[in-house]
Design an enzyme around this catalytic site. Structure first.
Site, short mmCIF file in Angstrom:
data_model
loop_
_atom_site.label_atom_id
_atom_site.label_comp_id
_atom_site.label_asym_id
_atom_site.label_seq_id
_atom_site.Cartn_x
_atom_site.Cartn_y
_atom_site.Cartn_z
N HIS A 277 0.79 -1.23 0.00
CA HIS A 277 0.00 0.00 0.00
C HIS A 277 0.83 1.29 0.00
O HIS A 277 0.29 2.37 0.23
CB HIS A 277 -0.98 0.02 1.18
N SER B 245 -25.31 -9.09 -7.32
CA SER B 245 -24.19 -9.74 -6.65
C SER B 245 -24.73 -10.85 -5.77
O SER B 245 -25.43 -10.60 -4.79
CB SER B 245 -23.41 -8.75 -5.79
N ALA C 6 -9.30 -7.97 3.69
CA ALA C 6 -8.21 -8.89 4.01
C ALA C 6 -6.92 -8.53 3.29
O ALA C 6 -5.98 -9.32 3.26
CB ALA C 6 -8.62 -10.32 3.65
N GLY C 7 -6.89 -7.34 2.69
CA GLY C 7 -5.68 -6.90 2.01
C GLY C 7 -5.44 -7.57 0.68
O GLY C 7 -4.31 -7.59 0.17
N SER D 25 -7.48 -6.80 -2.05
CA SER D 25 -8.06 -5.90 -3.05
C SER D 25 -9.37 -6.37 -3.66
O SER D 25 -9.52 -6.47 -4.88
CB SER D 25 -7.03 -5.62 -4.15
N SER E 240 -12.09 -4.68 -3.72
CA SER E 240 -12.67 -3.56 -4.46
C SER E 240 -12.00 -3.40 -5.82
O SER E 240 -12.67 -3.17 -6.83
CB SER E 240 -12.55 -2.26 -3.66
N GLU F 193 -12.35 6.08 -7.29
CA GLU F 193 -12.08 6.11 -5.86
C GLU F 193 -11.82 7.52 -5.35
O GLU F 193 -12.20 7.87 -4.22
CB GLU F 193 -10.90 5.18 -5.53
N ASP G 23 -19.32 -3.06 -0.78
CA ASP G 23 -20.34 -4.08 -0.54
C ASP G 23 -20.89 -4.60 -1.87
O ASP G 23 -22.08 -4.65 -2.07
CB ASP G 23 -21.47 -3.53 0.33
#
Length: 206
Positions: free
Chosen positions: A66, A99, A155-156, A158, A160, A193, A205
């Site tokens: 990151h 979804s 959870a790292g 990605s 999104s 973003e 979500d």
């Protein structure tokens, strides 16, 4: 191909080999996921000769976790957890997304891409990507999509970004003849973003 024809293709020896290359020991499990989104699409949107399957993996930072947010450098690699979708252009000004993973269903009219006051969640992020494509001179249009994801949220890995790249792939394929490069995908995600999504408001979500 329609849903029935695509399922037959999914169960071919050629596809089996591809699935093993892509997912390794998880090939059979993941092939079942593709079949499930095909059936989910058919149940919710009907059969369609123009359906396509899409996959977009999660990722992990091997080095520089990151630091890209602070203009640093990151060495990242994709993982074998992914967003999978069945989608088709629908010839309208509306985008319909379902979804399965997050029990979410929403519609966006491409004539109204104004972000909400809260600037949070999947709808705003999706609007931001659509607006990003327009801002960069590309075409957008209406489509239907049924999505599932096993990319773990928060959870790292990605989740999104996986969703963003999935939507970018659909817009590129359906409305821009596959001419948009993956670097532009990244800029579209960045635009969405920065302009449409307040990260402090919570997780995606989708």
């Amino acid at each position: 191909m329609n849903v029935c024809e695509t399922i037959k293709q999914l169960n071919s020896e050629k596809t089996d080999a591809f699935m093993h290359e892509l997912y390794g020991k998880g090939a059979a499990e993941n092939k079942a996921r593709y079949e499930k989104v095909l059936k989910g699409f058919e149940e919710n949107f009907g059969d369609n000769e123009g359906i396509l399957l899409f996959s977009s993996p999660g990722r992990t930072e091997i080095s520089g976790n990151h630091t890209d947010h602070n203009n640093g450098k990151v060495l990242a690699g994709s993982i074998n957890l992914d967003c999978v979708a069945c989608a088709a252009a629908n010839g309208t000004d509306e985008i319909h997304i379902i979804s399965e993973t997050y029990s979410q269903k929403f519609t966006i009219n491409i004539k109204n891409l104004k972000q909400s006051d809260k600037m949070a969640g999947t709808i705003d992020l999706t609007k931001g990507m659509l607006a990003g494509f327009q801002e960069m001179g590309y075409q957008i249009g209406g489509f239907d999509a049924y999505i599932t994801s096993n990319v773990i949220s928060a959870a790292g890995v990605s989740s999104s970004a996986s969703y963003e790249m999935l939507i970018c792939s659909m817009i590129n394929e359906f409305f821009n003849d596959g001419k948009v490069d993956v670097v532009t995908y990244a800029h579209v995600g960045k635009y969405a973003e920065n302009k449409y999504w307040n990260k402090g408001s919570g997780r995606l979500d989708q």
